[in-house]
Write an enzyme that holds these catalytic residues in place. Structure first.
Site, mmCIF file in Angstrom:
data_model
loop_
_atom_site.group_PDB
_atom_site.id
_atom_site.type_symbol
_atom_site.label_atom_id
_atom_site.label_comp_id
_atom_site.label_asym_id
_atom_site.label_seq_id
_atom_site.Cartn_x
_atom_site.Cartn_y
_atom_site.Cartn_z
ATOM 1 N N ASN A 53 105.156 -34.501 -20.402
ATOM 2 C CA ASN A 53 104.706 -35.714 -21.085
ATOM 3 C C ASN A 53 104.900 -36.936 -20.193
ATOM 4 O O ASN A 53 104.292 -36.994 -19.123
ATOM 5 C CB ASN A 53 105.290 -35.863 -22.499
ATOM 6 C CG ASN A 53 106.780 -35.839 -22.620
ATOM 7 O OD1 ASN A 53 107.434 -34.880 -22.233
ATOM 8 N ND2 ASN A 53 107.343 -36.883 -23.179
ATOM 9 N N ASP A 54 105.694 -37.925 -20.522
ATOM 10 C CA ASP A 54 105.659 -39.221 -19.843
ATOM 11 C C ASP A 54 105.880 -39.140 -18.333
ATOM 12 O O ASP A 54 106.785 -38.440 -17.864
ATOM 13 C CB ASP A 54 106.756 -40.139 -20.389
ATOM 14 C CG ASP A 54 106.621 -40.404 -21.868
ATOM 15 O OD1 ASP A 54 105.789 -39.758 -22.520
ATOM 16 O OD2 ASP A 54 107.357 -41.268 -22.360
ATOM 17 N N GLN A 70 108.649 -36.195 -17.669
ATOM 18 C CA GLN A 70 109.375 -35.489 -18.699
ATOM 19 C C GLN A 70 108.819 -34.073 -18.780
ATOM 20 O O GLN A 70 107.609 -33.872 -18.877
ATOM 21 C CB GLN A 70 109.228 -36.209 -20.041
ATOM 22 C CG GLN A 70 110.069 -37.466 -20.125
ATOM 23 C CD GLN A 70 110.125 -38.034 -21.525
ATOM 24 O OE1 GLN A 70 109.790 -37.370 -22.509
ATOM 25 N NE2 GLN A 70 110.553 -39.286 -21.635
ATOM 26 N N SER A 113 112.514 -41.201 -20.609
ATOM 27 C CA SER A 113 111.747 -41.877 -19.563
ATOM 28 C C SER A 113 112.543 -42.965 -18.846
ATOM 29 O O SER A 113 113.498 -43.523 -19.377
ATOM 30 C CB SER A 113 110.487 -42.498 -20.160
ATOM 31 O OG SER A 113 109.582 -41.503 -20.537
ATOM 32 N N ARG A 173 114.997 -47.500 -25.247
ATOM 33 C CA ARG A 173 114.790 -46.541 -24.169
ATOM 34 C C ARG A 173 113.733 -47.012 -23.156
ATOM 35 O O ARG A 173 113.103 -48.034 -23.308
ATOM 36 C CB ARG A 173 114.368 -45.187 -24.735
ATOM 37 C CG ARG A 173 113.190 -45.217 -25.701
ATOM 38 C CD ARG A 173 112.916 -43.825 -26.250
ATOM 39 N NE ARG A 173 111.901 -43.807 -27.296
ATOM 40 C CZ ARG A 173 112.152 -43.843 -28.604
ATOM 41 N NH1 ARG A 173 113.392 -43.896 -29.029
ATOM 42 N NH2 ARG A 173 111.165 -43.820 -29.478
ATOM 43 N N ASP A 174 113.589 -46.198 -22.106
ATOM 44 C CA ASP A 174 112.533 -46.317 -21.101
ATOM 45 C C ASP A 174 112.729 -47.521 -20.173
ATOM 46 O O ASP A 174 111.874 -48.408 -20.087
ATOM 47 C CB ASP A 174 111.138 -46.382 -21.738
ATOM 48 C CG ASP A 174 110.921 -45.327 -22.804
ATOM 49 O OD1 ASP A 174 111.570 -44.281 -22.728
ATOM 50 O OD2 ASP A 174 110.094 -45.557 -23.705
ATOM 51 N N GLU A 230 107.401 -48.637 -26.684
ATOM 52 C CA GLU A 230 107.861 -47.664 -25.685
ATOM 53 C C GLU A 230 107.300 -48.012 -24.310
ATOM 54 O O GLU A 230 106.273 -48.671 -24.175
ATOM 55 C CB GLU A 230 107.430 -46.245 -26.077
ATOM 56 C CG GLU A 230 108.174 -45.704 -27.284
ATOM 57 C CD GLU A 230 108.033 -44.196 -27.420
ATOM 58 O OE1 GLU A 230 109.055 -43.539 -27.674
ATOM 59 O OE2 GLU A 230 106.915 -43.673 -27.281
#
Length: 513
Positions: A53-54, A70, A113, A173-174, A230
């Protein structure tokens, strides 16, 4: 140790499992079958097995591009690792193996992430460690991982930042780390306690001690009702038409509802353009939130550190040699039931895109390395039938052209062994993509986007295995990539026939692998 502390410790540490060994066993068992899948791309970065994913930690070191992502090799069990790949041309990628495994006290339920930067002697990566207890109560940590020139990260614990600041939930996050105004900044996607989205800011002199500065003050009515932001990235870009430096915030707000032809995916990814006051953190919005992609699968975009503007936003600017380069997840949350799972892999990256800012709008186009990957040749249409060419066994091809749609729209259809799988309409007022004939339509089969009226349409279509990306512009060359549509397109069989009808073909080129 108190009974309560014992409970918390057991809930946040992984059971006695060798997660690295488990991941390797899956790769050994199914890796060969992944590469044999006809839907696996040749030019897009995809996982060797399991779920991608990311994009994370995208860095250009002056010679090679490093891409982390990810990675869930044990999918459908959601155990999020980081995987590493490198490329010298953003097109052909070499797998470098697993980079981070979620086996510490601070990331036991996922290495989420983050971003990366090149530093003297190596790299630094910043990511979010996700932890949940037996009741799914979440803890969150911002963690530093350092690496030498081989870019193999090693966690530095304890975390740089433990938990959210007061007033925010654990959806925090991220981290995106970058230099601005002579100091280091970290922006983090966040959720306030009232369940609304935000981007928070930390600053540091040494990237080790971080001070909370507050949140970006953004006033944009189109973001009303969003509950989480995000994957924020804050860039400084020169507007190519005005010459002015503008701040561009790329992020993925969750909670937007469909509005006509906009916001039709589960979650959206887009940008705002304006000017940010470094002291007050007030972001004066000049371009309200605008989606980056009008297609079906696109999320969590990130730009590559080391491309684009490198000087401070308040100092004289130089360009590093090319525009910022963006890569996104060619997928959506909770849409993992793809045909490719029969071969034990799901999702991929988009093909890397240059970003150009013109009059407050971002334009996108494939990085020029795509021209080296496929030689483009002139292609002539058979006027009577409109048939272009039969693409037997061409699983990866590119079609690029300019058409006159002033009197009649152009229709481009791709047929496979079962009939019309994908159709595209180029009109003077809109572009439309219909994948209703493919093997995968979760999330919808039709997307349409209104364009600035133009008698001329320029287009660039890339089909790579089960990935399709369409770039569209108008009469002016600089308008190319005004809109982009990205889709997973699972065709039936190996046979491809492309037919173009209507309008007037002004130029047409074709390339294939």
């Amino acid at each position: 140790m108190s009974e309560q502390k014992k409970k918390k410790k057991s809930a946040t540490e992984r059971p006695d499992r060798d997660l690295a060994a488990e991941a390797q066993q899956i790769l050994d068992a199914f890796g060969a079958g992944v590469r044999e899948d006809r839907d696996y791309p040749a030019l897009h970065l995809a996982p060797p097995v399991g779920r991608l994913n990311d994009p994370n930690g995208l860095v250009f070191d002056g010679k090679r591009y490093h891409a982390f992502y990810q990675y869930s090799p044990l999918h459908p069990e959601r155990m999020v690792y980081w995987r590493h790949a490198v490329s010298e041309d953003l097109t052909h990628w070499t797998d470098e193996g697993t980079a981070l495994v979620p086996d510490s006290r601070y990331d036991s339920h996922g290495c989420y992430s983050g971003s990366g930067i090149k530093v003297p002697g190596g790299f630094e990566f910043f990511y979010t460690g996700n932890v949940k207890d037996e009741k799914s109560n979440r803890e969150t940590y911002q963690i530093l991982a350092t690496a030498g020139e081989d870019a193999k990260p090693t966690r530095q614990l304890p975390p740089l930042i433990s938990g959210p600041e007061k007033g925010y939930t654990a959806h925090y996050r991220d981290p995106h780390v970058f230099e601005r105004n002579g100091e280091w900044w970290m922006v983090i996607g966040a959720q306030r306690e009232d369940k609304t989205g935000a981007v928070v800011v930390y600053t540091s002199a040494d990237r080790r001690e971080w001070a909370f500065r507050g949140e970006l003050d953004i006033k944009d009515k189109s973001l009303k009702g969003t509950y989480m932001y995000e994957c924020p990235s804050l860039l400084s870009m020169r507007d190519e038409l005005t010459g002015e430096i503008r701040d561009v915030l790329i992020f993925s707000p969750q909670g937007m509802h469909p509005l006509g032809e906009k916001y039709n995916n589960i979650f959206q990814s887009g940008y705002i353009v304006g000017s940010l006051d470094n002291k007050t953190l007030k972001f004066t919005v000049e371009t309200p939130f605008t989606e980056l992609d009008a297609g079906f699968e696109f999320y969590a975009p990130q730009t590559i550190s080391g491309t684009g503007l490198t000087a401070d936003p308040e100092a004289p600017h130089t360009v590093s040699g090319d525009a910022p380069v963006m890569i996104a997840w060619l997928g959506n949350a909770d849409q993992d039931d793809l045909p490719s799972w029969s071969h034990r892999w799901v999702h991929m990256f988009t093909y890397p895109r240059e970003l150009h800012l013109r009059n407050g709008k971002l334009f996108q186009r494939p990085v020029p390395q795509l021209n080296d990957a496929m030689e483009m040749k002139p292609l002539y249409r058979e006027e009577e039938k409109g048939k272009l060419v039969e693409l037997k066994n061409a699983l990866t091809f590119r079609l690029r052209g300019r058409v006159n749609v002033s009197d009649e729209r152009v229709k481009l259809k791709i047929k496979d062994t079962h009939g019309v799988a994908l159709s595209i309409v180029l009109d003077k007022d809109f572009v439309q993509m219909d994948r209703g004939g493919t093997r995968y339509t979760e999330g919808g089969s039709l997307r349409r986007r209104t364009l600035k009226r133009s008698k001329i349409r320029e287009f660039d279509l890339l089909v790579d295995g089960s990935a399709t990306e369409l770039y569209v512009g108008g009469k002016l060359v600089a308008s190319m990539g005004a809109e982009v549509m990205t889709a997973r397109t699972f065709f039936k069989g190996d046979k491809r026939r492309v037919r173009l009808t209507g309008g007037e073909v002004l130029s047409l080129e074709y390339g294939r692998l």
